[in-house]
Each structure stands twice: as C-alpha cells, then as structure tokens.
Motif scaffolding. Structure first.
Motif, short mmCIF file in Angstrom:
data_model
loop_
_atom_site.label_atom_id
_atom_site.label_comp_id
_atom_site.label_asym_id
_atom_site.label_seq_id
_atom_site.Cartn_x
_atom_site.Cartn_y
_atom_site.Cartn_z
N VAL A 1 104.33 -84.71 67.23
CA VAL A 1 105.44 -85.28 68.00
C VAL A 1 105.62 -84.52 69.31
CG1 VAL A 1 107.92 -85.72 68.06
CG2 VAL A 1 106.62 -86.17 65.97
N LYS A 2 105.57 -83.19 69.25
CA LYS A 2 105.75 -82.38 70.45
C LYS A 2 104.67 -82.66 71.48
CE LYS A 2 106.24 -77.61 72.09
NZ LYS A 2 106.25 -76.19 71.70
N GLU A 3 103.43 -82.81 71.05
CA GLU A 3 102.35 -83.06 71.99
C GLU A 3 102.51 -84.41 72.68
OE1 GLU A 3 98.70 -82.62 69.88
OE2 GLU A 3 98.72 -80.42 69.99
N VAL A 4 102.91 -85.43 71.92
CA VAL A 4 103.10 -86.76 72.49
C VAL A 4 104.26 -86.74 73.48
CG1 VAL A 4 103.73 -89.14 71.99
CG2 VAL A 4 102.11 -87.95 70.52
N VAL A 5 105.38 -86.11 73.11
CA VAL A 5 106.54 -86.05 73.98
C VAL A 5 106.22 -85.23 75.23
CG1 VAL A 5 108.92 -85.21 74.20
CG2 VAL A 5 108.19 -86.39 72.12
N SER A 6 105.49 -84.14 75.07
CA SER A 6 105.14 -83.28 76.21
C SER A 6 104.33 -84.06 77.25
CB SER A 6 104.33 -82.07 75.74
OG SER A 6 105.10 -81.24 74.89
N LYS A 7 103.37 -84.84 76.79
CA LYS A 7 102.56 -85.62 77.72
C LYS A 7 103.39 -86.68 78.42
CE LYS A 7 98.17 -85.04 75.21
NZ LYS A 7 97.11 -85.73 74.41
N GLU B 1 99.66 -90.94 56.27
CA GLU B 1 100.13 -92.30 56.14
C GLU B 1 101.38 -92.40 55.26
OE1 GLU B 1 98.52 -96.76 54.82
OE2 GLU B 1 97.22 -95.00 54.65
N GLY B 2 102.40 -93.07 55.79
CA GLY B 2 103.61 -93.35 55.03
C GLY B 2 104.44 -92.14 54.66
N VAL B 3 104.35 -91.06 55.45
CA VAL B 3 105.05 -89.82 55.09
C VAL B 3 106.23 -89.52 56.01
CG1 VAL B 3 104.82 -87.31 54.90
CG2 VAL B 3 103.01 -88.80 54.04
N VAL B 4 106.02 -89.60 57.33
CA VAL B 4 107.05 -89.16 58.29
C VAL B 4 107.88 -90.35 58.75
CG1 VAL B 4 107.48 -87.94 60.46
CG2 VAL B 4 105.47 -87.35 59.07
N SER B 5 109.20 -90.25 58.60
CA SER B 5 110.08 -91.35 58.98
C SER B 5 110.25 -91.45 60.48
CB SER B 5 111.46 -91.15 58.33
OG SER B 5 112.14 -90.06 58.94
N ILE C 1 110.27 -95.46 54.43
CA ILE C 1 109.51 -94.84 55.52
C ILE C 1 108.78 -95.98 56.20
CG2 ILE C 1 107.75 -93.16 56.14
CD1 ILE C 1 110.20 -91.89 54.95
N ARG C 2 109.28 -96.39 57.37
CA ARG C 2 108.64 -97.52 58.04
C ARG C 2 107.24 -97.15 58.51
NH1 ARG C 2 113.81 -98.39 60.37
NH2 ARG C 2 113.15 -97.81 62.47
N LEU C 3 106.32 -98.06 58.34
CA LEU C 3 104.95 -97.85 58.80
C LEU C 3 104.82 -98.18 60.27
CD1 LEU C 3 102.99 -99.37 55.76
CD2 LEU C 3 103.69 -97.00 56.17
N ASN C 4 105.70 -99.03 60.76
CA ASN C 4 105.80 -99.38 62.17
C ASN C 4 107.27 -99.28 62.54
OD1 ASN C 4 106.19 -100.90 64.62
ND2 ASN C 4 104.20 -101.88 64.31
N CYS C 5 107.60 -98.43 63.51
CA CYS C 5 109.00 -98.17 63.79
C CYS C 5 109.76 -99.38 64.31
CB CYS C 5 109.12 -97.01 64.78
SG CYS C 5 108.63 -95.41 64.12
N SER C 6 109.06 -100.38 64.80
CA SER C 6 109.74 -101.52 65.39
C SER C 6 110.09 -102.61 64.39
CB SER C 6 108.88 -102.13 66.51
OG SER C 6 107.68 -102.66 66.00
N LYS D 1 104.22 -92.11 66.16
CA LYS D 1 104.17 -92.70 64.83
C LYS D 1 102.74 -93.13 64.49
CE LYS D 1 105.74 -94.54 60.98
NZ LYS D 1 106.09 -93.67 59.83
N ALA D 2 102.03 -93.74 65.44
CA ALA D 2 100.67 -94.20 65.19
C ALA D 2 99.75 -93.03 64.85
CB ALA D 2 100.15 -94.95 66.41
N LEU D 3 99.91 -91.93 65.56
CA LEU D 3 99.09 -90.75 65.27
C LEU D 3 99.42 -90.17 63.91
CD1 LEU D 3 99.08 -88.91 68.74
CD2 LEU D 3 97.14 -90.02 67.61
N LEU D 4 100.70 -90.12 63.59
CA LEU D 4 101.11 -89.58 62.30
C LEU D 4 100.63 -90.45 61.15
CD1 LEU D 4 104.70 -88.41 63.25
CD2 LEU D 4 102.84 -86.95 62.46
#
Length: 330
Positions: free
Chosen positions: A59-65, A122-126, A322-327, A114-117
C-alpha cells in the motif's frame, strides 16, 4: 453505509470538509477506517503479519508513487470502505453523494493497491484497511507524523448516498461542528485537532463563494475574512467561477501536513466559515493558538484522534466481507 472515519481522504485522512464542492477533509475524516455500522471491533497492530506480511508495504509503495506523480492525491485518499462501491441502476452510492463528489478522488490508487494485494494474498486484505493504511501513508508523505494503524476491519456491503446527509457543511458554526462530532463519540478538542487536516488539499470555489460575494443582507463580503486574502480569493474564484475551479486551502504550504492551517485562522485566513468558527469560544481558540505554535503537539493529538475514529463502528470477525474488488460487493 456512511460512517465516521475517512482518512484523508487522507482523510484524510481525515480529518475529517464539508459541502458538495469542498475537498471534504472533515467529511473524509468523518468516514475513515469504517464500514458504516456495528459496534467497535477488536483491531490490532500488525494484523496482517502472518497472513499477508507485505500488505502495508505494498500500500505504501502504491501511495508513494501516486503522491510523487500528483501531490493532490494525498488529501483525497482517505475515506470509508463503503465509499469505494460504485452505484448500480437501483442504488446511488456514497461516492456520488454531494459531500463526496467531486471532492473525493484517488479511487484508482486504492484499486491499484488492491489488485496487487490480490495477486500476493488473495481475499485477505480488506478495502477498509487499505484505505486506513493509505490515509496514514498520505499524511507521512506530506511530512506529517507516521503512526501505526490497527488492522482487522471488514468491508461493508451497503453504500447509500442518503447516508452522507449528516456530514457538516463548510458553513457550520461551532455548535454544529461540536454536535456533529459528539454524536460519534468525539470531543470538541478532537474536532479541533482533526480539523487541522485542512492544512493540505484544495476546495472548490463554491464552498466559500458566499463569503466573497453574497455574505448577508448587510454586507457582500464576510467581515471576518482578511481583506487581502479575500482579494486573492476573488482573483482565483471570480463571481462566475466554473464548477471545477479550486484553490488551495493552505496557500503557503498546500502539500505539507503542518500547522499553517491554524496560523491562517489566527490572521483571519481560514477559508471556510467553519474554520473561523474555531475562534468563537475561548477554549477552541486556545487550542488553535497552541496548535499554531507547537507542531509536535498538533501531530500527536491529530494521530490520537484519527486512530480513535478508525476504531468507531468497524466490522470485524465474521461481519461483512473481504471484497475482491473494492468497487463492488462480492
């Protein structure tokens, strides 16, 4: 359902903003780290150490970029997990509600994380935890204080635009602000600290144009607004401003999570009526002065308040999903 927490957007964090045209930091923070209903759950630090040890790093790497490419993403990243859900033909979701649209942005950043996670765990991080982590990282990347985020939130399955009507508008007075936070179990002091999220981000001109051109029946310009600052705002937000025109909420350091928000209020340069309302009582005015003088005091109290917000009304254990797609819901 609409909830308290948000991060920015950030946030806010964060912090908690207010109307359909504002950057909505208060509204964002008013939604951080929540899923909209249920009693406070048991969250804990290092929640994903065993199940997905790279979660917070990814998450930090994605947000940093994202923030490096566009610093404006930072204040638009924090919000409740349910605000990520898209509308359907039968339901207008939270992201389409006036307090969130068009102020909230950065949905694609959360989607990328989310896609990277999902590839790694798979199916772990909310999605709710991703937002809480992203809010924290956005604050740290804009020179705010880094803090540990307790994890374990589950994602809600409901998102309704009608649930956002309780978010305080930028025209709020101190009493309204205090009550809006009190009903969520937050003190007036915590409200003042969380309002400091206005130190980063932008606002649409329509959120404060009444202070420049149509204040009341007696005067056209709000007398509590510094005349020099008002003249500057009129140049950036002429009377015929388009719906997309924006200004920085902190024109001096708009991409730094510092104490200039409070310093500006003390010289009548708070952008919103609700910002200047913090001077309307001796106790809140004293907090504004102390925050303006003491960076560490503000940061520590802001962190404490936002962590508290992130624990209110969350779903945990077997609640939600735990949504698999946040949308969209599973």
């Amino acid at each position: 359902m609409a909830s308290i927490g948000g991060g920015f957007a950030l946030l806010l964090l964060v912090v908690l903003s207010f109307s359909s045209s504002s950057v909505n930091v208060e509204a964002n923070i008013f939604q951080l780290g929540q899923n909209g209903y249920g009693a406070a759950g048991k969250l804990r630090g290092g929640y994903y150490w065993n199940t997905c040890p790279l979660a917070e790093i990814i998450v930090k790497e994605v947000v940093s970029k994202a923030v490096a490419a566009n610093p404006g993403f930072a204040p638009g990243l924090g919000c409740d997990g349910s605000v990520l859900i898209d509308s359907t033909p039968n339901n207008v979701a939270e992201k389409e509600a006036p307090p969130n649209n068009p102020s909230l942005r950065g949905f694609e950043v959360i989607a990328s994380a989310k896609a990277l996670l999902e590839q790694v765990c798979e199916g772990v991080v909310s999605c709710a935890d991703i937002l809480a982590f992203a809010a924290r990282d956005s604050i740290a990347l804009t020179r705010g204080l880094y803090y540990d985020v307790p994890g374990g939130r589950r994602d809600g399955r409901i998102s309704r635009a009608s649930e956002t009507i309780s978010l305080p508008p930028p025209t709020s007075n101190l009493s309204h602000l205090t009550q809006s936070f009190a009903v969520k179990g937050l003190s007036q002091q915590e409200m003042v600290f969380l309002s400091g999220a206005h130190t980063i981000g932008r606002s649409h001109c329509s959120s404060f144009s009444n202070r420049l051109y149509n204040f009341n029946s007696t005067v056209s310009q709000d007398p509590s607004l510094d005349p020099v600052y008002a003249a500057q705002l009129k140049k950036e937000c002429p009377r015929n401003s388009s719906a997309s025109q924006t200004v920085f909420m902190d024109p001096r350091t708009p991409n730094v999570f510092d104490t200039n928000y409070y310093k500006d209020i003390l010289v009548q340069r708070g952008l919103f009526t609700s910002d200047m309302a913090l001077l309307s009582s001796p106790s809140t005015a004293a907090l504004v002065r102390s925050n303006a003088k003491n960076w560490l005091l503000f940061q520590e109290n802001f962190v404490a308040a936002i962590i508290k917000m992130g624990k209110i009304g969350v779903l945990t254990g077997n609640q939600g999903e735990i949504r698999l797609n946040c949308s969209r819901i599973n």
